[in-house]
Each structure stands twice: as C-alpha cells, then as structure tokens.
Design an enzyme around this catalytic site. Sequence first.
Site, PDB file in Angstrom:
ATOM      1  N   ASP A 107      72.825   4.042  26.064  1.00 10.01           N
ATOM      2  CA  ASP A 107      74.149   3.444  27.204  1.00 10.01           C
ATOM      3  C   ASP A 107      74.642   5.034  28.236  1.00 10.01           C
ATOM      4  O   ASP A 107      74.880   5.856  27.565  1.00 10.01           O
ATOM      5  CB  ASP A 107      75.705   3.180  27.231  1.00 10.01           C
ATOM      6  CG  ASP A 107      76.521   2.991  27.803  1.00 10.01           C
ATOM      7  OD1 ASP A 107      76.259   2.002  29.131  1.00 10.01           O
ATOM      8  OD2 ASP A 107      77.445   4.128  27.285  1.00 10.01           O
ATOM      9  N   GLU A 113      70.282   4.200  30.390  1.00 14.27           N
ATOM     10  CA  GLU A 113      70.527   4.197  31.280  1.00 14.27           C
ATOM     11  C   GLU A 113      70.783   4.784  32.133  1.00 14.27           C
ATOM     12  O   GLU A 113      71.686   6.363  31.764  1.00 14.27           O
ATOM     13  CB  GLU A 113      72.228   3.742  31.183  1.00 14.27           C
ATOM     14  CG  GLU A 113      72.540   2.996  32.405  1.00 14.27           C
ATOM     15  CD  GLU A 113      74.306   2.618  32.187  1.00 14.27           C
ATOM     16  OE1 GLU A 113      75.406   1.810  33.020  1.00 14.27           O
ATOM     17  OE2 GLU A 113      74.698   3.058  30.880  1.00 14.27           O
TER      18      GLU A 113
END
Length: 717
Positions: free
Chosen positions: A347, A383
């Site tokens: 993330d 990401e």
Amino acid sequence: MTATQRVWPGTPYPLGATYNGTGTNFALFSEVAKKVELCLFDGDGTETRYPLTERDAFVWHGYLPHVGPGQQYGFRVHGPYEPENGHRCNPSKLLLDPYAKAIEGDIDWDQACFSYTWGDEDSFNDEDSAPHMSKSVVVSPFFDWENDRPPRIPYADTIVYEAHVKGLTQTHPGIPEDIRGTYAALAHPVMLEHYKKLGITAIELMPVHQFVHDSHLADRGMRNYWGYNTIGFFAPHAEYCSQGQNGQQVQEFKATVKALHEAGLEVILDVVYNHTAEGNQLGPTLSFRGIDNAAYYRLVDGDQAHYFDTTGTGNSLLMRHPHVLQLIMDSLRYWVTEMHVDGFRFDLASSLARQFHEVDRLSAFFDLVQQDPIVSQVKLIAEPWDIGSNGYNVGGFPPLWTEWNGKYRDQVRDFWRGQDATLGEFASRFTGSADLYEGDGRRPHASINFVTAHDGFTMHDLVSYNEKHNDANGEGGNDGESNNSSWNCGVEGETDDPEIQALREKQKRNMLMTLFLSQGVPMLLHGDELGRTQQGNNNVYAQDNELAWVDWERAEEFSDLTDFVGILGALRHAHPVLRRRRHFTGRGLKNEELADIGWFTPSGDQMSNEDWDNAHIRSVAVFLNGDAIREPDDRGEKVVDDSFFVLFNGHYEPIDFTLPDLFAGQSWIIEADTALGAAEVVAISGGVPVVVEPTVVKTGETFAVDARSIRLLKRTT
C-alpha cells in the site's frame, strides 16, 4: 504489581516473544528508553511486571521459564517525554509489542490511551491505559504443514482476485454462519469452487495485519472496514478468526493458506508498512510512539513535535532508520516462512521509497528487498503512489517489482465511456504498457491490470453512476475520489429501463473482456463478477455492513455475468498468445513477414499515424499472431498458439469491419462477443469457450460489429 521472580537474561534476537517449548524469550528495541518493564496479564486482568535489565545494542531482553502460548503481555517504557525533541515515552501507557504474533481484544478509546488530556495537547496524561488496551499474545510456532508447497504460479499465468476476508463471505448462504466472514470461510469448498469457476490463481487479501478501528469512527458508531490502519505487522487480524483471539488466529490463518495451496491458489497480502494506527501528535500511544517515537516515525525537520506525513493518515514510518527497515523485512520474511504466503501488495509504496524526502528507486528498502533470498523470490506488487510531492510513480519502480497500473485503469474506463483521443494509449495499455516497463527490462507482467479495485466504484457502479454517493460515510460527501471516469449509461443509479440495463451489462462485459485479453496480469475485484453494488459509494472504508459486503442473494441475478467471467478466465488460460511473457515487437519470426501483432482500421487497412492521431476514432482491429509468440514454455519448447483478431468498437453505433488478408487464414470463428449474453456461450471440453452456434467470418467479407462491443475471432483455416 512488580514481580519478585528473577528474569533470566535471555537473548536480544529474535525480537518479540519467542516460545521455545519450555519458556518464552522477550526482546524489545528502544534506543531512547531508560527502563523497560515486561507486563504479564492473568485471565482476570491482573498485571505482573518484570523489569528487563539486559540490554544489547538498544534491545532490552529477558527469558521467563514456564511462560507459554496464550500468555497475554505488553511493555511499559520509561524514558523522556519531550515532544519538542521527538520523544514521547510514558510508562503509564501499556504498549503492544511491535513483533507480537497475535493481539487480543479491542481498544476502547478511553482518554487513558492518550498521553495528553483531550483539549490540551501540551499536557501530560498519566492515567493507566492497560484496562483499555489490546494485549499482545505469546503464540506457539508449531503447526503441521504436512506437504504444503507454494504453487509458484508464473506471473504470466496469474489471475488475481482482490478480496476482503469478511466482505467476501459474510452473507454466503452455503457457508456455516459460525465461520462466515473469517479466514476459515475463504477456503470453504463453495468458495474454492467459485475461484475455480472464474479461473482465479491468486487471492489478494485486503489487510489482515492486526489493525485498529479509529477513534473518530468509533465515536460515530462505525468501524475501519478496509483495515488500512495497522498496529501489528506480524499478527493476523483477530476479528477474522472463528476460533478465538488468544493465538487461535495464527493457527486458523495457517490452515486457510494450506487449504488454498492445496487448491492450487496463491495467497497475496495487501500490506501497510507506510504508516501505523497511532496517527499524528493528537493520536493515541499504543506501541511505537511510546517505545521510541523518533526512531519509528518521520518527524518534521525543525519541529519534532509534529509528524511528516505522505500517507494522509497522520504519520509515516522513518524509512532510513535501521530498526524500521529491520521491522519491515522481519515481518515480510515471517509471513513467507512461517505463514507460507506467496506475495505482497504494498500500500502507498512510494512512501516506502522515501528514504529522505524524494521517492528514490535506489532507496535502502529496495536494496534490502533485492538482496533478500526469501522476500525477493515472492510476488512483489507496488501501489506506486502516495500523497507526497512527486508521489505518482507508475512505471518507476525497480525491475524486481510489478505495479498496480493506474494508467491502465484510467484508459480502459475512458475508452469505454467514449472519451476522445484515447485509442493510442488504450492500445499501449492493452498490449502490456511497454512504454512504462520495457525500458528497464521488465516484461508485460510488470503491469497489474485492473479496472476496479477496493478503492472506488465497483464494476456495477462504474456503469451506473456519474457521481459518488457517499452520504452513508457521514463526511458531507467530502471523502472519496470525485473524478471516477464513470458513465451511468443515461440514468443515475438503479433503473428498471431494460435498454439501459442491457447497455450496462454489455459495458461490464466490455471492460472485463478487455481486462482478460490484455497483456499483463489481470486483477478482478471481488464481487464484480456478481454484480456487486455499493449504491454509488466509492469509499466504503468505514462501512462494515451490507453496503460493502458481497450480497450473494443479489448475485443470483447476475449469474450470466459470472459465467461470462469464467469463460474469459478459461480463454486466457487456454491461449498463451493472450498472456505473453515478452512484449510485442511488431516483427515476425526470422524469414517471415507476418508480425506478432497488427493494428487495422475497420476497413482492413493498417493503422496510419494519421489514424492514431485522430481523436474521434474509437474502433480498431487487433491481430494477435499465435505463430509468432517467440518464447519458450516452461520446458523450453517453442510455444505456438491459435491466432486471433480482437475487434474493438467503442463507437455508439454499429461499425462495419473487414478482415485484412494477412495470409494467416481465410476463415475465422467468433469465439466470444460482448454483444452476446453469457447464456449464448458455452464452455466445451478443455475449458475453451465457443459460441453455441459458431459463426464463421471470411477474410475480405464485411460484417457489422455491434455498438460498444468487442468481438473475438479465432483462426480456423
């Protein structure tokens, strides 16, 4: 209460609580601490404190005989409370072990959990937080993995399914109620059958590291559903366990991974190493802040009472501190070696690359991953962005990494909603985004292709709403992305109009078929194959309820769509030309003129520069040469496949197409067509989908392709 029993010296490694069969070693890093106490809790909450007097290289440690699995514990760290200098030690606060393998209980957000009195951030609060805190738990490291082996599916053959542990199974009628929404439910036979039907090879789980339900959500009677608020990087989230929270979550998670592996499925974890649940200077003191604030967190230069934040959560981990880097690498290795997971999706990975301030592909974190013999061998998905300066880095990660391709998502959405000047970039994204990845030696699988993900509209909502509808979040519509590149097909929200319903279903098929035919790795959002809706809410991070969960009763209405996705999965697995391991070259094999790919206008002419520059062109024919894949299979043998034409018509009217004569075959059969419903297509022996009554198209013949549709043709002669 302070114990009188003598603590054995123990060892400074490994960090955390390590049970060896006769007792447990405890070790905690803190450079700033003057004294560290280990706190053990009985079943009735009685606390006994043991000073850890041994310290090596800033690691405080001790060994307690007869302490074993199920023991709840925490730490109290004595040291300076000087926020202006970055230090926030407060021994009245019970602290979770950063290396805890399991965590039991919830935080109730009493004021005692904070090191200041609410309303006066410069004050000092010395209330005992232990009665209001979660507790770390000693776990047994022993588990019978039997003959478990990771599937090790090549990237090119991978189809990812992004799923939420609770949301995927919470309402499934075929799963016993007592395990719905848990780790165990993920591997229930009805779910295994569902994954198999879709052709899924990897389950990418949204955060399962122990996370915290934010205090501001608790005040509003809400919960952190998504889980991007980690407090324990080694502990499986306890609420997802059906058997209990006192260490049972570790055993249940392992059993689930084992069962998924037996079914041939990989397990990928969405991990949140960029920040923790402690927030900014107004946040609680739960763990890292009270252990060694200045070591764990990035603080503002010249103002160390405040946190430098590139994540939007209030804090960012200090990615140049050796113990932060050690924490992350130890966590990754633990989940691979002890929990047997097969990869990670990171993330806001740009924040991990900020060793100083800029995103740097030469940062220490990337170096550590690259040279690590364990972590470097699993799937690593970034990401590739954060909210800091120059944070958007799609295509900018090192060669070992794959990336969520946000440009793919945006271009596919824009093409199918009829935006001008999208065809050229759409073509690049469809063919594996060589412009982003080929320059540094990465192959098409570096692009993790997706149209929808947990963050944003579902596929159903993408074709049903022009605007976000986030009223349920209670933030006045200020949360969530406002630019969704969506199109409601003429009516905002649900409608009984059969024409609009039919168009929406076709648009779903268009985007899903584009996804499964594209080079790269397709990622499907859980429930998109089932018509899942969030009623226009594009930010259900706090909606732990029916709005966010998969509605399996509603799913029955969309069985045709589910079947269609299964057909696409089978089609992709059956044809290597749809999942090439190398980028297209635009050239043929040696001594052959026929290229590995060709682009043609609907009239059958090769696309010219003028055609590509025409902003209004939305229709194109793509030739995929199965005779020119130019790469070996796993046994080193030359791969030869069927050849295909993919006919894209993004126009709002039917378009006449004529197949060019490429000496690649004169007859082509319609293999799939998004203008057809799934009920008109069947899967035959071998899993290869065909039209029920195959239609043959001849080279040189003109035929119509329906408005806003894709037709896939396979060579027959």
